[in-house]
Enzyme design. Structure first.
Site, PDB file in Angstrom:
ATOM      1  N   SER A 121      38.615  57.918 -31.057  1.00 29.41           N
ATOM      2  CA  SER A 121      37.471  58.500 -30.907  1.00 29.41           C
ATOM      3  C   SER A 121      37.528  59.171 -29.519  1.00 29.41           C
ATOM      4  O   SER A 121      38.012  58.897 -28.536  1.00 29.41           O
ATOM      5  CB  SER A 121      36.642  57.688 -30.963  1.00 29.41           C
ATOM      6  OG  SER A 121      35.150  58.134 -30.640  1.00 29.41           O
ATOM      7  N   GLN A 143      40.177  62.214 -32.926  1.00 28.22           N
ATOM      8  CA  GLN A 143      39.120  62.684 -33.306  1.00 28.22           C
ATOM      9  C   GLN A 143      38.361  63.478 -32.320  1.00 28.22           C
ATOM     10  O   GLN A 143      37.896  62.961 -31.180  1.00 28.22           O
ATOM     11  CB  GLN A 143      38.070  61.432 -33.749  1.00 28.22           C
ATOM     12  CG  GLN A 143      36.685  61.877 -34.332  1.00 28.22           C
ATOM     13  CD  GLN A 143      35.626  62.027 -33.275  1.00 28.22           C
ATOM     14  OE1 GLN A 143      35.900  61.063 -32.503  1.00 28.22           O
ATOM     15  NE2 GLN A 143      34.606  62.741 -33.344  1.00 28.22           N
ATOM     16  N   TYR A 145      35.084  66.425 -31.444  1.00 25.32           N
ATOM     17  CA  TYR A 145      33.717  67.003 -31.063  1.00 25.32           C
ATOM     18  C   TYR A 145      34.075  68.530 -30.719  1.00 25.32           C
ATOM     19  O   TYR A 145      34.777  68.705 -29.815  1.00 25.32           O
ATOM     20  CB  TYR A 145      32.741  66.434 -30.755  1.00 25.32           C
ATOM     21  CG  TYR A 145      32.042  65.025 -31.638  1.00 25.32           C
ATOM     22  CD1 TYR A 145      31.604  65.266 -32.723  1.00 25.32           C
ATOM     23  CD2 TYR A 145      32.498  64.070 -31.053  1.00 25.32           C
ATOM     24  CE1 TYR A 145      31.162  64.082 -33.222  1.00 25.32           C
ATOM     25  CE2 TYR A 145      32.214  62.580 -31.485  1.00 25.32           C
ATOM     26  CZ  TYR A 145      31.632  62.644 -32.950  1.00 25.32           C
ATOM     27  OH  TYR A 145      31.051  61.605 -33.648  1.00 25.32           O
ATOM     28  N   THR A 171      35.370  66.286 -36.349  1.00 28.14           N
ATOM     29  CA  THR A 171      34.052  65.731 -36.879  1.00 28.14           C
ATOM     30  C   THR A 171      33.157  66.909 -37.079  1.00 28.14           C
ATOM     31  O   THR A 171      32.648  67.631 -35.981  1.00 28.14           O
ATOM     32  CB  THR A 171      33.544  64.570 -36.165  1.00 28.14           C
ATOM     33  OG1 THR A 171      34.543  63.321 -36.252  1.00 28.14           O
ATOM     34  CG2 THR A 171      32.048  64.252 -36.914  1.00 28.14           C
ATOM     35  N   LYS A 243      36.765  66.230 -40.989  1.00 31.87           N
ATOM     36  CA  LYS A 243      35.950  64.877 -41.269  1.00 31.87           C
ATOM     37  C   LYS A 243      34.501  65.295 -41.565  1.00 31.87           C
ATOM     38  O   LYS A 243      33.941  65.602 -40.404  1.00 31.87           O
ATOM     39  CB  LYS A 243      36.163  63.972 -40.368  1.00 31.87           C
ATOM     40  CG  LYS A 243      35.370  62.503 -40.519  1.00 31.87           C
ATOM     41  CD  LYS A 243      35.758  61.532 -39.369  1.00 31.87           C
ATOM     42  CE  LYS A 243      34.928  60.177 -39.370  1.00 31.87           C
ATOM     43  NZ  LYS A 243      33.683  60.120 -39.147  1.00 31.87           N
ATOM     44  N   HIS A 267      29.725  59.688 -42.253  1.00 30.41           N
ATOM     45  CA  HIS A 267      29.586  59.240 -40.867  1.00 30.41           C
ATOM     46  C   HIS A 267      28.969  57.605 -40.852  1.00 30.41           C
ATOM     47  O   HIS A 267      28.279  57.376 -39.795  1.00 30.41           O
ATOM     48  CB  HIS A 267      28.782  59.983 -39.815  1.00 30.41           C
ATOM     49  CG  HIS A 267      29.031  60.098 -38.448  1.00 30.41           C
ATOM     50  ND1 HIS A 267      29.790  61.151 -38.036  1.00 30.41           N
ATOM     51  CD2 HIS A 267      28.980  59.133 -37.414  1.00 30.41           C
ATOM     52  CE1 HIS A 267      29.916  61.047 -36.673  1.00 30.41           C
ATOM     53  NE2 HIS A 267      29.452  59.945 -36.513  1.00 30.41           N
ATOM     54  N   GLY A 300      32.305  52.115 -46.272  1.00 31.57           N
ATOM     55  CA  GLY A 300      31.933  50.980 -47.123  1.00 31.57           C
ATOM     56  C   GLY A 300      33.228  50.028 -47.701  1.00 31.57           C
ATOM     57  O   GLY A 300      33.059  49.344 -48.494  1.00 31.57           O
ATOM     58  N   GLY A 321      35.731  51.493 -40.491  1.00 27.56           N
ATOM     59  CA  GLY A 321      35.206  51.766 -39.012  1.00 27.56           C
ATOM     60  C   GLY A 321      34.714  50.517 -38.498  1.00 27.56           C
ATOM     61  O   GLY A 321      35.184  49.692 -37.677  1.00 27.56           O
TER      62      GLY A 321
END
Length: 372
Positions: A121, A143, A145, A171, A243, A267, A300, A321
């Site tokens: 991250s 990942q 941003y 993301t 993502k 997310h 999930g 996650g």
């Protein structure tokens, strides 16, 4: 873990047998501080989407085949041409040092040991350099941003490319941060001894300004658009994975813009509440891209059965996650390895009980669509 003995006497030290991922969740809830637990567990607003990510799997039924000779089965698959031991990787989550003192270093070593993919991250409490050094042979993506000051994004892209990270995971579902009520109530902030290490020293001119999740507020760029994907492609030769896609329309646009992969993601239910569960979005996105790019999914996943259902519906790989955080909270690197091993063993068993001898044999014929 100290628990009551079978006779009801307190103070007897008994090792808790960790049988499934829910056991790790319960341990983490009991041992992390309230603010830290609330941060990791948070969904946006009423948490409907967060909860539906889990419930959606329970609505899907399997159609097992029998008498298929499953004495040998093979869980290996590949992502972007790299073989991994089974189709489960570690999703990008922030601030691992809140759960375990070694933080992302432990996560990286665990994924390396199990031979799977770890997506580091941007909001790590260890730097991309430290993560690469901790697991030099690990298979890592980064990942990303995009920030109002593009130089911040550009600098970190250059760093991870030089360090041997194998893909950029952009993301795209955070033009603004979702409303996470408990973080507001708790006035969540990183403790003083922890930093977003990838940006250490980069915001000195903004010292004293309001912070949000470890960096100055309003740093993320809400103007991000498809043209920024083209900008990123001009910056790096690394494969780009988007993502945060939940619709066939955006999946089509991703393919048109030449990305190499899509992660179907909401997310973890932390952004737009009331959106669909990721497993419910997966089939239309797989159908839309028609094999032109690889499709992955997060959200999930709690059992090997969940993994099987996602692969049957077309995911090339799934990413976990929160369970990785629970593993860290339990025993650091060893805990993350245990989480991955339990999922691996459960996935292998679910494959065999469904009549699948290898990942290539898992397809939509396993899914009872009338129950979807």
């Amino acid at each position: 873990m100290n628990i009551l003995s079978s006779s009801g006497e307190e103070g007897v030290c008994v090792d808790m047998t960790m049988v499934c991922l829910n056991d790790f969740e319960e341990y983490a809830k009991q041992h992390l501080s309230k603010a830290t637990w609330d941060y990791y567990e948070a969904g946006a607003d009423d948490c409907c989407t967060r909860d539906d990510n889990l419930l959606a799997y329970k609505r899907i039924r399997l159609r097992p085949r029998i008498l298929r000779d499953v004495s040998i089965n093979d869980t290996r698959t590949s992502v972007l041409g790299m073989e991994i031991s089974f189709p489960v990787g570690i999703a990008p989550t922030a601030f691992h040092c809140l759960a375990w003192h070694e933080g992302e270093l432990a996560t990286a070593r665990a994924s390396e040991a199990v031979n799977t993919c770890y997506i580091a991250s941007t909001y790590s409490t260890c730097s991309v350099e430290e993560i690469a050094a901790a697991a030099p042979n690990g298979y890592r993506w980064f990942q990303l941003y995009l920030y109002r000051h593009r130089k911040l994004s550009e600098q970190i892209v250059r760093r991870v490319e030089a360090l041997g990270y194998k893909a950029l995971v952009l993301t795209v579902d955070v033009p603004y941060t979702g409303k996470r009520r408990n973080d507001i109530r708790n006035q969540f902030k990183l403790p003083p001894h922890l930093k977003v290490k990838n940006f250490e020293g980069m915001f000195q001119e903004q010292a004293g300004s309001p912070e949000k999740y470890g960096i100055p507020a309003n740093t993320l760029d809400p103007s991000i658009s498809w043209k920024d994907v083209c900008w990123l492609q001009s910056l790096s030769r690394l494969p780009i994975i988007i993502k945060g896609i939940l619709t066939k329309e955006d999946a089509e646009l991703a393919v048109e813009h030449g990305v190499q992969g899509i992660i179907v993601s909401n997310h973890g239910g932390r952004q737009l509440d009331g959106g669909p569960a990721t497993i419910d979005c997966l089939p239309e996105i797989v159908d839309a891209v028609q094999g032109r790019v690889e499709v992955y999914m997060d959200g999930g996943i709690r059992t090997g059965n969940d993994v099987l259902k996602a692969i049957a519906l077309g995911a090339k790989c799934v990413f976990i996650g929160r369970p990785a955080i629970w593993g860290l909270a339990y025993k650091g690197e060893e805990g993350v390895r245990e989480i991955l091993q339990i999922l691996h063993d459960e996935f292998r068993l679910s494959m065999a009980l469904s009549g699948c001898r290898n990942v290539a044999e898992i397809n939509r014929n396993l899914i009872q669509f009338s129950r979807l």
